[in-house]
Design an enzyme around this catalytic site. Structure first.
Site, PDB file in Angstrom:
ATOM      1  N   SER A 191      20.003 -19.789   5.132  1.00  0.00           N
ATOM      2  CA  SER A 191      20.245 -19.762   3.691  1.00  0.00           C
ATOM      3  C   SER A 191      18.996 -19.965   2.850  1.00  0.00           C
ATOM      4  O   SER A 191      18.971 -19.574   1.681  1.00  0.00           O
ATOM      5  CB  SER A 191      21.273 -20.834   3.312  1.00  0.00           C
ATOM      6  OG  SER A 191      20.811 -22.120   3.704  1.00  0.00           O
ATOM      7  N   ASP A 232      22.502 -27.925  -4.601  1.00  0.00           N
ATOM      8  CA  ASP A 232      23.780 -28.437  -4.137  1.00  0.00           C
ATOM      9  C   ASP A 232      23.502 -29.524  -3.105  1.00  0.00           C
ATOM     10  O   ASP A 232      22.378 -30.026  -3.032  1.00  0.00           O
ATOM     11  CB  ASP A 232      24.689 -27.309  -3.598  1.00  0.00           C
ATOM     12  CG  ASP A 232      24.054 -26.530  -2.450  1.00  0.00           C
ATOM     13  OD1 ASP A 232      23.126 -27.057  -1.800  1.00  0.00           O
ATOM     14  OD2 ASP A 232      24.500 -25.400  -2.191  1.00  0.00           O
ATOM     15  N   HIS A 287      20.992 -27.368  -0.406  1.00  0.00           N
ATOM     16  CA  HIS A 287      19.930 -26.412  -0.697  1.00  0.00           C
ATOM     17  C   HIS A 287      19.051 -26.829  -1.869  1.00  0.00           C
ATOM     18  O   HIS A 287      19.553 -27.316  -2.883  1.00  0.00           O
ATOM     19  CB  HIS A 287      20.549 -25.041  -0.989  1.00  0.00           C
ATOM     20  CG  HIS A 287      21.445 -24.557   0.111  1.00  0.00           C
ATOM     21  ND1 HIS A 287      22.819 -24.705   0.070  1.00  0.00           N
ATOM     22  CD2 HIS A 287      21.155 -23.951   1.279  1.00  0.00           C
ATOM     23  CE1 HIS A 287      23.341 -24.192   1.184  1.00  0.00           C
ATOM     24  NE2 HIS A 287      22.353 -23.735   1.932  1.00  0.00           N
TER      25      HIS A 287
END
Length: 355
Positions: free
Chosen positions: A39, A331, A334
Protein backbone atom coordinates in the site's frame (compact mmCIF):
# COMPACT_ATOMS: atom_id res chain seq x y z
CA UNK A 1 26.12 2.42 -24.63
CA UNK A 2 28.94 1.95 -22.16
CA UNK A 3 27.66 0.97 -18.73
CA UNK A 4 29.54 2.33 -15.76
CA UNK A 5 29.60 -0.08 -12.84
CA UNK A 6 29.45 1.69 -9.51
CA UNK A 7 29.98 -0.36 -6.36
CA UNK A 8 26.87 -1.04 -4.34
CA UNK A 9 26.43 1.36 -1.49
CA UNK A 10 25.83 -1.21 1.20
CA UNK A 11 26.69 0.60 4.38
CA UNK A 12 24.81 3.32 6.22
CA UNK A 13 27.87 5.54 5.95
CA UNK A 14 27.92 5.35 2.17
CA UNK A 15 24.22 6.06 1.95
CA UNK A 16 24.58 9.02 4.27
CA UNK A 17 27.33 10.46 2.10
CA UNK A 18 25.21 10.13 -1.02
CA UNK A 19 22.26 11.71 0.76
CA UNK A 20 24.35 14.64 1.97
CA UNK A 21 25.93 15.39 -1.36
CA UNK A 22 23.22 14.26 -3.76
CA UNK A 23 22.14 17.86 -4.35
CA UNK A 24 25.51 18.59 -5.94
CA UNK A 25 24.84 16.09 -8.74
CA UNK A 26 22.50 16.45 -11.67
CA UNK A 27 19.47 14.29 -10.94
CA UNK A 28 19.42 11.11 -13.01
CA UNK A 29 16.78 10.70 -15.64
CA UNK A 30 14.95 7.45 -16.23
CA UNK A 31 12.66 6.68 -19.17
CA UNK A 32 10.17 5.00 -16.83
CA UNK A 33 9.48 4.18 -13.20
CA UNK A 34 8.19 0.72 -12.29
CA UNK A 35 6.87 -0.10 -8.82
CA UNK A 36 6.29 -3.35 -6.94
CA UNK A 37 5.03 -3.82 -3.41
CA UNK A 38 2.25 -2.92 -0.99
CA UNK A 39 0.00 0.00 0.00
CA UNK A 40 2.91 2.41 0.44
CA UNK A 41 3.33 2.34 -3.35
CA UNK A 42 -0.05 1.14 -4.68
CA UNK A 43 -1.50 4.01 -6.69
CA UNK A 44 -4.86 2.28 -7.16
CA UNK A 45 -4.53 -1.33 -8.37
CA UNK A 46 -6.82 -2.61 -5.62
CA UNK A 47 -9.66 -0.61 -7.19
CA UNK A 48 -9.73 -3.20 -9.99
CA UNK A 49 -9.68 -6.45 -8.00
CA UNK A 50 -12.15 -8.24 -5.74
CA UNK A 51 -11.04 -7.12 -2.30
CA UNK A 52 -12.54 -5.05 0.50
CA UNK A 53 -9.16 -3.45 1.10
CA UNK A 54 -9.63 -0.32 -1.00
CA UNK A 55 -9.08 3.41 -0.61
CA UNK A 56 -11.45 4.51 -3.37
CA UNK A 57 -13.75 6.43 -1.03
CA UNK A 58 -13.62 9.63 1.05
CA UNK A 59 -11.89 10.81 3.12
CA UNK A 60 -8.97 9.17 1.26
CA UNK A 61 -7.53 11.59 -1.29
CA UNK A 62 -8.76 14.70 0.51
CA UNK A 63 -5.48 16.45 -0.40
CA UNK A 64 -5.03 14.76 -3.78
CA UNK A 65 -5.69 16.95 -6.86
CA UNK A 66 -9.44 17.56 -7.15
CA UNK A 67 -9.80 15.92 -3.70
CA UNK A 68 -10.17 12.61 -5.51
CA UNK A 69 -10.10 9.23 -3.76
CA UNK A 70 -7.98 7.33 -6.28
CA UNK A 71 -7.19 4.20 -4.30
CA UNK A 72 -4.07 5.67 -2.70
CA UNK A 73 -3.97 4.88 1.02
CA UNK A 74 -3.20 8.43 2.13
CA UNK A 75 -4.63 11.92 2.11
CA UNK A 76 -2.69 12.77 -1.05
CA UNK A 77 0.16 11.61 -3.25
CA UNK A 78 2.49 8.68 -2.63
CA UNK A 79 6.25 8.37 -3.14
CA UNK A 80 5.88 6.96 -6.70
CA UNK A 81 3.92 10.07 -7.70
CA UNK A 82 6.52 12.37 -6.23
CA UNK A 83 9.41 10.50 -7.83
CA UNK A 84 8.01 10.71 -11.38
CA UNK A 85 7.08 14.35 -10.84
CA UNK A 86 10.47 15.38 -9.44
CA UNK A 87 12.27 13.45 -12.19
CA UNK A 88 10.27 15.35 -14.80
CA UNK A 89 8.63 12.21 -16.19
CA UNK A 90 4.95 12.92 -15.45
CA UNK A 91 2.76 14.25 -12.66
CA UNK A 92 1.68 10.94 -11.11
CA UNK A 93 2.22 7.21 -11.54
CA UNK A 94 -0.89 5.27 -12.56
CA UNK A 95 -1.87 1.72 -11.51
CA UNK A 96 -1.23 -0.87 -14.20
CA UNK A 97 -4.68 -2.46 -13.82
CA UNK A 98 -6.40 0.67 -15.09
CA UNK A 99 -7.49 -0.56 -18.51
CA UNK A 100 -7.83 3.00 -19.83
CA UNK A 101 -4.12 3.80 -19.64
CA UNK A 102 -2.79 5.61 -22.70
CA UNK A 103 0.28 4.51 -24.63
CA UNK A 104 2.20 7.46 -23.23
CA UNK A 105 1.38 6.36 -19.68
CA UNK A 106 2.60 2.85 -20.46
CA UNK A 107 5.87 4.15 -21.94
CA UNK A 108 6.76 6.12 -18.82
CA UNK A 109 5.90 3.58 -16.15
CA UNK A 110 3.23 2.22 -13.83
CA UNK A 111 2.74 0.69 -10.40
CA UNK A 112 2.10 -3.05 -10.03
CA UNK A 113 1.79 -2.80 -6.24
CA UNK A 114 -1.24 -3.98 -4.29
CA UNK A 115 -2.23 -2.63 -0.88
CA UNK A 116 -2.14 -5.30 1.81
CA UNK A 117 0.43 -7.32 -0.12
CA UNK A 118 3.62 -8.92 1.10
CA UNK A 119 6.55 -11.10 0.14
CA UNK A 120 4.84 -14.05 1.85
CA UNK A 121 1.87 -15.40 -0.13
CA UNK A 122 0.14 -16.24 3.16
CA UNK A 123 -0.17 -12.50 3.84
CA UNK A 124 -2.79 -12.05 1.13
CA UNK A 125 -4.93 -15.18 1.59
CA UNK A 126 -7.63 -13.49 3.66
CA UNK A 127 -7.69 -10.13 1.88
CA UNK A 128 -7.59 -11.36 -1.72
CA UNK A 129 -5.07 -8.72 -2.80
CA UNK A 130 -2.19 -9.38 -5.20
CA UNK A 131 0.88 -10.94 -3.54
CA UNK A 132 4.24 -9.56 -4.57
CA UNK A 133 5.07 -12.94 -6.11
CA UNK A 134 2.30 -12.43 -8.69
CA UNK A 135 3.23 -8.88 -9.60
CA UNK A 136 5.95 -9.98 -12.10
CA UNK A 137 3.16 -11.62 -14.12
CA UNK A 138 1.59 -8.18 -14.43
CA UNK A 139 5.02 -6.89 -15.42
CA UNK A 140 5.18 -9.44 -18.24
CA UNK A 141 1.83 -8.19 -19.54
CA UNK A 142 3.17 -4.66 -19.32
CA UNK A 143 6.26 -5.62 -21.34
CA UNK A 144 4.10 -7.18 -24.05
CA UNK A 145 1.99 -4.04 -24.32
CA UNK A 146 5.07 -1.84 -24.38
CA UNK A 147 6.48 -3.96 -27.21
CA UNK A 148 3.29 -3.44 -29.17
CA UNK A 149 3.77 0.32 -28.80
CA UNK A 150 7.51 0.87 -29.31
CA UNK A 151 8.90 -2.48 -30.50
CA UNK A 152 11.29 -4.99 -28.93
CA UNK A 153 14.49 -2.95 -29.06
CA UNK A 154 13.04 0.19 -27.51
CA UNK A 155 11.21 -1.89 -24.90
CA UNK A 156 14.44 -3.57 -23.82
CA UNK A 157 16.11 -0.18 -23.59
CA UNK A 158 13.27 1.27 -21.52
CA UNK A 159 13.16 -1.63 -19.07
CA UNK A 160 16.93 -1.74 -18.73
CA UNK A 161 17.12 1.96 -17.86
CA UNK A 162 13.93 2.21 -15.82
CA UNK A 163 13.97 2.96 -12.11
CA UNK A 164 12.51 -0.09 -10.36
CA UNK A 165 11.36 0.38 -6.77
CA UNK A 166 10.32 -2.42 -4.42
CA UNK A 167 8.56 -1.62 -1.14
CA UNK A 168 7.11 -4.53 0.86
CA UNK A 169 7.52 -6.53 4.04
CA UNK A 170 5.63 -4.69 6.76
CA UNK A 171 2.35 -6.54 6.18
CA UNK A 172 4.13 -9.88 6.44
CA UNK A 173 5.22 -9.18 9.99
CA UNK A 174 1.93 -7.59 11.06
CA UNK A 175 -0.36 -10.25 9.59
CA UNK A 176 1.78 -13.36 10.10
CA UNK A 177 3.93 -12.75 13.16
CA UNK A 178 2.70 -10.01 15.50
CA UNK A 179 -1.08 -9.72 15.26
CA UNK A 180 -1.91 -13.13 13.74
CA UNK A 181 1.08 -15.32 14.63
CA UNK A 182 0.42 -18.04 12.04
CA UNK A 183 4.04 -18.19 10.86
CA UNK A 184 5.28 -18.90 14.37
CA UNK A 185 4.05 -22.44 13.80
CA UNK A 186 6.64 -22.92 11.07
CA UNK A 187 9.55 -20.76 12.19
CA UNK A 188 11.23 -21.09 15.60
CA UNK A 189 12.26 -17.44 15.66
CA UNK A 190 11.56 -14.18 13.90
CA UNK A 191 15.10 -14.37 12.52
CA UNK A 192 14.10 -17.46 10.55
CA UNK A 193 11.03 -15.69 9.20
CA UNK A 194 13.14 -12.68 8.22
CA UNK A 195 15.44 -14.97 6.25
CA UNK A 196 12.45 -16.62 4.58
CA UNK A 197 11.10 -13.23 3.45
CA UNK A 198 14.47 -12.16 2.12
CA UNK A 199 14.79 -15.39 0.16
CA UNK A 200 11.43 -14.53 -1.40
CA UNK A 201 12.74 -11.02 -2.13
CA UNK A 202 15.88 -12.49 -3.69
CA UNK A 203 13.75 -14.62 -6.00
CA UNK A 204 11.70 -11.56 -6.97
CA UNK A 205 14.74 -9.45 -7.78
CA UNK A 206 16.27 -12.18 -9.90
CA UNK A 207 13.00 -12.64 -11.78
CA UNK A 208 12.77 -8.91 -12.48
CA UNK A 209 16.40 -8.94 -13.62
CA UNK A 210 15.76 -11.76 -16.09
CA UNK A 211 12.79 -9.77 -17.40
CA UNK A 212 15.21 -6.95 -18.21
CA UNK A 213 15.37 -4.79 -15.08
CA UNK A 214 18.79 -3.44 -14.08
CA UNK A 215 18.38 -0.44 -11.77
CA UNK A 216 16.74 -1.14 -8.43
CA UNK A 217 15.98 0.58 -5.16
CA UNK A 218 14.79 -1.78 -2.43
CA UNK A 219 13.38 -0.04 0.61
CA UNK A 220 13.83 -1.43 4.08
CA UNK A 221 11.20 -1.61 6.78
CA UNK A 222 10.04 1.43 8.68
CA UNK A 223 9.55 1.42 12.46
CA UNK A 224 6.69 -1.09 12.57
CA UNK A 225 6.27 -0.59 16.30
CA UNK A 226 5.29 3.06 15.74
CA UNK A 227 2.32 2.26 13.50
CA UNK A 228 -0.79 3.41 15.40
CA UNK A 229 -2.64 0.12 14.84
CA UNK A 230 0.27 -1.79 16.37
CA UNK A 231 0.35 0.52 19.36
CA UNK A 232 -3.41 0.06 19.80
CA UNK A 233 -3.08 -3.73 19.65
CA UNK A 234 -0.36 -3.72 22.32
CA UNK A 235 -1.57 -1.30 24.97
CA UNK A 236 -4.90 -1.30 26.79
CA UNK A 237 -4.58 2.29 27.99
CA UNK A 238 -5.31 4.55 24.98
CA UNK A 239 -3.49 7.43 26.65
CA UNK A 240 -0.27 5.46 27.02
CA UNK A 241 0.78 5.33 23.39
CA UNK A 242 4.45 4.58 22.86
CA UNK A 243 6.25 2.81 20.03
CA UNK A 244 6.77 -0.91 20.57
CA UNK A 245 10.54 -1.17 20.80
CA UNK A 246 10.67 -4.93 20.28
CA UNK A 247 9.00 -4.61 16.88
CA UNK A 248 11.24 -1.70 15.96
CA UNK A 249 14.30 -3.76 16.87
CA UNK A 250 13.06 -6.58 14.65
CA UNK A 251 12.77 -4.07 11.80
CA UNK A 252 16.33 -2.80 12.28
CA UNK A 253 17.70 -6.36 12.26
CA UNK A 254 15.74 -7.13 9.09
CA UNK A 255 17.14 -3.97 7.49
CA UNK A 256 20.71 -4.89 8.42
CA UNK A 257 20.24 -8.26 6.74
CA UNK A 258 18.81 -6.55 3.66
CA UNK A 259 21.81 -4.22 3.38
CA UNK A 260 24.07 -7.27 3.36
CA UNK A 261 21.91 -9.19 0.90
CA UNK A 262 21.74 -6.62 -1.90
CA UNK A 263 25.48 -6.52 -2.72
CA UNK A 264 25.49 -10.33 -2.87
CA UNK A 265 22.61 -10.32 -5.37
CA UNK A 266 24.30 -7.63 -7.43
CA UNK A 267 27.50 -9.68 -7.63
CA UNK A 268 25.52 -12.53 -9.22
CA UNK A 269 23.73 -10.41 -11.83
CA UNK A 270 26.01 -8.66 -14.37
CA UNK A 271 25.11 -5.05 -15.12
CA UNK A 272 22.71 -4.76 -12.20
CA UNK A 273 22.62 -2.02 -9.57
CA UNK A 274 20.88 -2.49 -6.24
CA UNK A 275 20.52 0.37 -3.78
CA UNK A 276 19.18 0.04 -0.26
CA UNK A 277 16.56 2.67 0.46
CA UNK A 278 16.59 3.23 4.20
CA UNK A 279 13.32 4.73 5.43
CA UNK A 280 13.58 3.65 9.07
CA UNK A 281 15.81 6.47 10.30
CA UNK A 282 13.87 9.31 8.60
CA UNK A 283 10.57 8.08 10.07
CA UNK A 284 12.03 7.58 13.55
CA UNK A 285 13.40 11.11 13.36
CA UNK A 286 9.90 12.37 12.58
CA UNK A 287 8.56 10.47 15.59
CA UNK A 288 11.28 11.74 17.91
CA UNK A 289 11.41 15.33 16.61
CA UNK A 290 7.90 16.05 15.31
CA UNK A 291 8.18 19.83 15.58
CA UNK A 292 11.03 19.82 13.05
CA UNK A 293 8.53 18.57 10.47
CA UNK A 294 5.46 20.51 11.58
CA UNK A 295 3.80 17.47 13.17
CA UNK A 296 1.52 17.77 16.18
CA UNK A 297 0.50 14.11 16.54
CA UNK A 298 2.65 11.08 15.69
CA UNK A 299 0.90 8.28 17.61
CA UNK A 300 -2.52 8.15 15.96
CA UNK A 301 -3.97 8.63 12.50
CA UNK A 302 -5.79 11.67 11.16
CA UNK A 303 -8.86 9.62 10.16
CA UNK A 304 -11.47 9.13 12.87
CA UNK A 305 -10.02 8.24 16.27
CA UNK A 306 -6.78 7.31 14.53
CA UNK A 307 -6.50 4.17 16.64
CA UNK A 308 -8.15 1.55 14.42
CA UNK A 309 -9.50 3.12 11.22
CA UNK A 310 -7.91 2.01 7.92
CA UNK A 311 -9.25 0.92 4.54
CA UNK A 312 -13.03 0.36 4.73
CA UNK A 313 -13.09 1.53 8.37
CA UNK A 314 -11.79 4.97 7.33
CA UNK A 315 -14.88 6.40 5.64
CA UNK A 316 -17.39 9.25 5.58
CA UNK A 317 -18.60 8.25 9.04
CA UNK A 318 -15.09 8.67 10.50
CA UNK A 319 -14.25 12.29 9.64
CA UNK A 320 -10.57 13.23 9.45
CA UNK A 321 -8.63 15.81 11.37
CA UNK A 322 -8.64 19.41 10.14
CA UNK A 323 -5.03 19.46 8.87
CA UNK A 324 -3.49 16.16 7.81
CA UNK A 325 -0.06 17.77 7.41
CA UNK A 326 0.14 17.99 11.21
CA UNK A 327 -0.14 14.19 11.49
CA UNK A 328 2.52 11.58 10.80
CA UNK A 329 -0.17 9.02 9.97
CA UNK A 330 -3.24 9.47 7.80
CA UNK A 331 -5.10 6.40 9.06
CA UNK A 332 -4.08 3.85 11.69
CA UNK A 333 -1.53 2.28 9.32
CA UNK A 334 -0.53 4.61 6.49
CA UNK A 335 1.52 7.83 6.52
CA UNK A 336 0.33 11.21 5.34
CA UNK A 337 1.49 12.92 2.18
CA UNK A 338 3.71 15.10 4.38
CA UNK A 339 5.70 12.00 5.39
CA UNK A 340 5.93 10.73 1.83
CA UNK A 341 7.40 14.08 0.77
CA UNK A 342 10.30 13.59 3.20
CA UNK A 343 10.85 9.98 2.13
CA UNK A 344 10.67 10.82 -1.57
CA UNK A 345 13.33 13.49 -1.16
CA UNK A 346 15.51 10.98 0.70
CA UNK A 347 15.18 8.39 -2.08
CA UNK A 348 15.82 10.99 -4.79
CA UNK A 349 19.17 11.75 -3.20
CA UNK A 350 20.17 8.10 -3.61
CA UNK A 351 19.46 7.94 -7.34
CA UNK A 352 22.83 9.22 -8.63
CA UNK A 353 24.29 5.84 -7.66
CA UNK A 354 22.02 4.24 -10.27
CA UNK A 355 22.74 6.67 -13.07
Amino acid sequence: MTRIHLPILASCMCITIIACHGHDMSPPKFPAVLIFGDSTVDTGNNNYIGTLFKADHPPYGVNYPNHEATGRFSDGRLVPDMLVSDLGIKESLPPFLNSLLSNDEIKTGVSFASAGSGMDDLTTVASGVIPVSRQPSMFKNYINRLKSIVGDQETNKTIGNALILISAGTNDFIFNWYDIPSRRLRFDSISGYQDFLQQRLRNLLMELYYLGGRKFIVTGLGPIGCIPLQITAKFKNPLQRECIEEQNLDATIYNAKLKNLLPKIQSLLPGSRFIYGGIYDPVVDMVNHPKNYGFVDTKRGCCGTGFLEAGPLCNIFTPPCIDASEFLFWDSVHPTEAVYKVLSKHLLELLPALY
